[in-house]
Motif scaffolding. Structure first.
Motif, PDB file in Angstrom:
ATOM      1  N   TYR A  11       0.871  -1.167   0.000  1.00 49.72           N
ATOM      2  CA  TYR A  11       0.000   0.000   0.000  1.00 49.72           C
ATOM      3  C   TYR A  11       0.910   1.220   0.000  1.00 49.72           C
ATOM      4  O   TYR A  11       1.462   1.595   1.036  1.00 49.72           O
ATOM      5  N   THR A  41      -6.238 -10.859   4.923  1.00 49.13           N
ATOM      6  CA  THR A  41      -7.259 -10.189   4.118  1.00 49.13           C
ATOM      7  C   THR A  41      -6.647  -9.549   2.878  1.00 49.13           C
ATOM      8  O   THR A  41      -7.246  -9.574   1.792  1.00 49.13           O
ATOM      9  N   THR A  42      -5.470  -8.996   3.007  1.00 46.83           N
ATOM     10  CA  THR A  42      -4.791  -8.418   1.838  1.00 46.83           C
ATOM     11  C   THR A  42      -4.513  -9.485   0.796  1.00 46.83           C
ATOM     12  O   THR A  42      -4.680  -9.250  -0.410  1.00 46.83           O
ATOM     13  N   ILE A  44      -6.276 -12.212   0.277  1.00 43.00           N
ATOM     14  CA  ILE A  44      -7.556 -12.519  -0.352  1.00 43.00           C
ATOM     15  C   ILE A  44      -7.940 -11.425  -1.350  1.00 43.00           C
ATOM     16  O   ILE A  44      -8.362 -11.701  -2.478  1.00 43.00           O
ATOM     17  N   ASN A  45      -7.774 -10.173  -0.935  1.00 45.94           N
ATOM     18  CA  ASN A  45      -8.126  -9.067  -1.814  1.00 45.94           C
ATOM     19  C   ASN A  45      -7.267  -9.052  -3.081  1.00 45.94           C
ATOM     20  O   ASN A  45      -7.739  -8.662  -4.155  1.00 45.94           O
ATOM     21  N   LEU A  50      -9.077  -6.938  -5.761  1.00 40.99           N
ATOM     22  CA  LEU A  50      -9.470  -5.720  -5.057  1.00 40.99           C
ATOM     23  C   LEU A  50      -8.275  -4.843  -4.707  1.00 40.99           C
ATOM     24  O   LEU A  50      -8.443  -3.650  -4.450  1.00 40.99           O
ATOM     25  N   VAL A  51      -7.091  -5.422  -4.653  1.00 41.38           N
ATOM     26  CA  VAL A  51      -5.858  -4.644  -4.512  1.00 41.38           C
ATOM     27  C   VAL A  51      -4.871  -5.103  -5.577  1.00 41.38           C
ATOM     28  O   VAL A  51      -4.899  -6.258  -6.005  1.00 41.38           O
ATOM     29  N   THR A  70     -12.400  -7.559 -10.697  1.00 39.10           N
ATOM     30  CA  THR A  70     -13.008  -8.433  -9.700  1.00 39.10           C
ATOM     31  C   THR A  70     -14.244  -9.144 -10.247  1.00 39.10           C
ATOM     32  O   THR A  70     -14.438 -10.342  -9.987  1.00 39.10           O
ATOM     33  N   VAL A  80     -15.964 -14.671  -2.505  1.00 41.36           N
ATOM     34  CA  VAL A  80     -15.437 -14.396  -1.166  1.00 41.36           C
ATOM     35  C   VAL A  80     -16.572 -14.125  -0.200  1.00 41.36           C
ATOM     36  O   VAL A  80     -17.512 -13.383  -0.512  1.00 41.36           O
ATOM     37  N   PRO A  82     -16.811 -12.126   2.951  1.00 37.84           N
ATOM     38  CA  PRO A  82     -15.948 -11.150   3.632  1.00 37.84           C
ATOM     39  C   PRO A  82     -16.155 -11.141   5.138  1.00 37.84           C
ATOM     40  O   PRO A  82     -17.152 -11.652   5.661  1.00 37.84           O
ATOM     41  N   ASP A 160     -13.212 -15.280   4.755  1.00 40.55           N
ATOM     42  CA  ASP A 160     -12.300 -14.415   5.498  1.00 40.55           C
ATOM     43  C   ASP A 160     -12.820 -14.246   6.927  1.00 40.55           C
ATOM     44  O   ASP A 160     -13.782 -13.524   7.162  1.00 40.55           O
TER      45      ASP A 160
END
Length: 235
Positions: A11, A41-42, A44-45, A50-51, A70, A80, A82, A160
């Motif tokens: 990030y 979580t990062t 998974i994203n 998502l990232v 996505t 997912v 969440p 998650d």
């Protein structure tokens, strides 16, 4: 089914995931355990777009997906559940469930069949299918968000921290249901702090600490590891 190779995610100038690799085979349930802030979580994203990743590769079902949108990844078969339930509180249980299949062509074709399956897994949802989602208890909402994910008929179900905020009796019930879902050849990636319950569901697991894989092994190997016992099982 899913392969992550040398994944790095940041990030801005703060790197969160470092050169991480893991894999999930067909008909396999895999766990990722670790404390808050470990990067679960990062990860998974990053898998679902998502990232953005700083580097590495992600392939799903033999196809590269890193960099895809996505919604494209979701249509390809990854869904997912969440941490935050993210339901539509002023829609009914049934309406929330139907939305899980609304934008997935193959899921729309078998909507009623899947709805029956979800109601078998979670009878309380059938009893309350006309109730507004926002008026349900936290545990019931957790069941609803898992049911909504199943409505898309995914190839890979990612959860998650599904036990987050649930009372112990509901946690046990939830993981018993995950065992039933797994029996239907569902491929599962489970990110959890509750290793004691999570180890009852999975085939293999990874321990993630500070954005890296610290340990990996079978359920038996992780259950007997002294670090796991001290840090996650309270032994």
């Amino acid at each position: 089914m899913l392969e992550v190779k040398n994944l790095s995610v940041a990030y801005g100038r703060i790197q969160v995931i470092w050169d991480l690799s893991l894999s999930i085979g067909n008909n396999e349930a895999v766990g990722i355990f670790g404390p808050n802030g470990a990067g679960k979580t990062t990860l998974i994203n990053a898998i679902v777009g998502l990232v953005k990743a700083k580097g590495g590769e992600i392939t799903f079902d033999g196809r590269p997906i890193l960099g895809q949108d996505t919604h494209t990844i979701a249509r390809g078969g990854i869904v997912v559940v969440p941490q935050n339930r993210e339901l539509f509180p002023f829609m009914t249980v049934r309406e929330n469930l139907r939305l899980g299949a609304a934008y997935i062509p193959h899921a729309r074709e078998k909507l009623e069949e899947t709805l029956d399956y979800v109601y078998q897994l979670f009878p309380i949802l059938k009893e309350r299918d006309k109730q507004l989602a926002g008026t349900m208890s936290g545990g019931q909402q957790r069941m609803l968000v898992i049911g909504r994910a199943l409505m898309s008929r995914p190839k890979l179900l990612i959860l998650d921290e599904p036990s987050l905020g649930l009372q112990p009796s509901l946690v046990t019930e939830l993981f018993d249901t995950l065992k039933e879902i797994k029996k239907n050849d569902m491929v599962i990636l489970l990110a959890e702090q509750n290793a004691r319950q999570g180890l009852k569901v999975i085939d293999r697991g990874y321990v993630m600490e500070n954005g890296r894989i610290a340990l990996e092994g079978s359920v038996e190997e992780l259950s007997q590891d002294e670090h796991i016992k001290r840090a996650y099982l309270g032994v």
